[in-house]
Design an enzyme around this catalytic site. Structure first.
Site, short mmCIF file in Angstrom:
data_model
loop_
_atom_site.label_atom_id
_atom_site.label_comp_id
_atom_site.label_asym_id
_atom_site.label_seq_id
_atom_site.Cartn_x
_atom_site.Cartn_y
_atom_site.Cartn_z
N ALA A 105 -21.69 29.22 31.78
CA ALA A 105 -21.70 28.48 30.50
C ALA A 105 -20.66 29.07 29.54
O ALA A 105 -19.96 28.33 28.83
CB ALA A 105 -23.10 28.53 29.88
N GLU A 106 -20.55 30.38 29.51
CA GLU A 106 -19.57 31.04 28.63
C GLU A 106 -18.16 30.56 28.94
O GLU A 106 -17.35 30.34 28.05
CB GLU A 106 -19.60 32.56 28.82
CG GLU A 106 -20.84 33.25 28.33
CD GLU A 106 -20.75 34.77 28.49
OE1 GLU A 106 -19.64 35.32 28.65
OE2 GLU A 106 -21.80 35.41 28.45
N VAL B 220 -24.21 44.37 14.57
CA VAL B 220 -24.10 44.16 16.02
C VAL B 220 -24.61 42.75 16.34
O VAL B 220 -25.81 42.48 16.23
CB VAL B 220 -24.91 45.22 16.79
CG1 VAL B 220 -24.86 44.95 18.29
CG2 VAL B 220 -24.36 46.61 16.50
N ASP C 88 -18.97 40.41 12.29
CA ASP C 88 -19.09 41.10 11.01
C ASP C 88 -19.42 42.56 11.29
O ASP C 88 -19.29 43.02 12.42
CB ASP C 88 -20.10 40.40 10.09
CG ASP C 88 -21.53 40.51 10.59
OD1 ASP C 88 -21.77 41.24 11.58
OD2 ASP C 88 -22.42 39.90 9.99
N GLU C 89 -19.90 43.26 10.28
CA GLU C 89 -20.10 44.71 10.46
C GLU C 89 -21.31 45.05 11.31
O GLU C 89 -21.46 46.18 11.76
CB GLU C 89 -20.20 45.38 9.09
CG GLU C 89 -18.90 45.32 8.34
CD GLU C 89 -19.00 45.95 6.97
OE1 GLU C 89 -19.98 46.66 6.71
OE2 GLU C 89 -18.08 45.72 6.18
N HIS D 153 -21.41 36.32 22.99
CA HIS D 153 -22.57 37.14 23.32
C HIS D 153 -23.46 36.36 24.28
O HIS D 153 -23.70 35.17 24.07
CB HIS D 153 -23.34 37.51 22.05
CG HIS D 153 -24.54 38.34 22.34
ND1 HIS D 153 -24.45 39.70 22.62
CD2 HIS D 153 -25.85 38.02 22.44
CE1 HIS D 153 -25.66 40.16 22.87
NE2 HIS D 153 -26.53 39.17 22.77
N ILE E 125 -18.10 49.02 19.56
CA ILE E 125 -18.43 48.47 18.24
C ILE E 125 -17.28 48.83 17.30
O ILE E 125 -16.88 49.99 17.21
CB ILE E 125 -19.77 49.02 17.75
CG1 ILE E 125 -20.86 48.48 18.68
CG2 ILE E 125 -20.03 48.60 16.31
CD1 ILE E 125 -22.22 49.06 18.44
N ASN F 200 -16.45 36.77 18.87
CA ASN F 200 -17.03 37.41 20.05
C ASN F 200 -17.88 36.37 20.78
O ASN F 200 -18.33 35.40 20.18
CB ASN F 200 -17.93 38.57 19.60
CG ASN F 200 -18.58 39.29 20.77
OD1 ASN F 200 -17.93 39.54 21.80
ND2 ASN F 200 -19.85 39.63 20.64
#
Ligand code: GRF
Length: 217
Positions: A192-193, A163, A160-161, A128, A111, A126
């Site tokens: 898929a990613e 998670v 952003d800040e 996810h 993080i 990112n």
């Protein structure tokens, strides 16, 4: 202390956006980004791969493609806070040395501190492995299965800040099938990613402002 949101410059075929990919593990996502880049004229170029350990298997994908690929392990500092900050300073040094303009996290398991995020706000994304805002955190597949989800997928988002809380850029869905184990779902989502992420990165590089979220989020 959020830094202002600044999108990257527009890349072009002759002067592609210079990106760094940050990884922690096997780097199949990184491999898909590099494969996409090599398979046509793209608006981005991977100029640096960084991992948070020398053992990250994915470093080899960068090396094989002739991209500078460096393990940057956590420095040996007792205070966790100081250790994190110093580690990010090292990362920042590598990024600046290579004139990196945009960062794609691909399975990077650390993080990032608010200070680092603020510096790259708008130029740090990112992927996810869930349909955010569902199942943030490190156990997305386990959580999706435990919840009885019938659809899962992946999300590309600005960092952003928080998670996995940043502005959503794009998503792809996959079905959850009965009897799926974590590994089954993980593999389907990764497939898929590997289609979504390179396409989104190239699209962002080509026309950054067109990717500003789907529903004002
Ligand atoms: C991917 O599923 C990504 O979404 C998640 O971590 C995984 C990384 O896999 N954040 P790999 O190292 O790219 O194979």
């Amino acid at each position: 202390m959020e830094g202002s949101f600044v999108l990257p410059r527009k890349g072009s075929i002759s002067d592609p956006l210079r990106i760094a990919v940050l990884i922690s593990g096997g780097g199949s996502g990184l491999a898909s980004i590099i494969a996409h880049e090599k398979s046509g004229s793209r608006f981005f170029r991977t100029v640096l791969v960084l991992a948070d350990s020398n053992e990250a298997g994915g470093l080899k994908h960068g090396e094989m493609a002739g991209v500078e690929s460096v393990g940057v392990p956590l420095p040996d500092i007792e205070s966790k806070r100081e250790q994190r900050l110093f580690h990010e300073k090292l990362i920042q040094t590598f990024l600046e040395r290579r004139d990196v303009e945009f960062i794609a996290l691909a399975g990077y398991m650390r993080i990032l501190t608010p200070g680092f995020v603020a510096k790259w706000n708008g130029r740090l994304v990112n992927i996810h492995p869930s349909l955010l805002p569902k199942y943030p955190g490190a156990h997305a597949h386990r959580d999706a299965l435990a919840d009885g989800a019938m659809i899962s997928g992946c999300t590309v988002h600005f960092v952003d800040e928080g998670v996995d809380t940043g502005r959503i850029i794009d998503q792809a869905e996959v079905p959850v099938l009965s009897g799926d184990r974590i590994e089954d779902l993980q593999e389907r989502v990764k497939n898929a990613e590997h289609k979504l992420y390179p396409r989104v990165i190239d699209g962002l590089a080509m026309n950054p402002s067109s990717f500003l979220g789907r529903s004002g989020n």
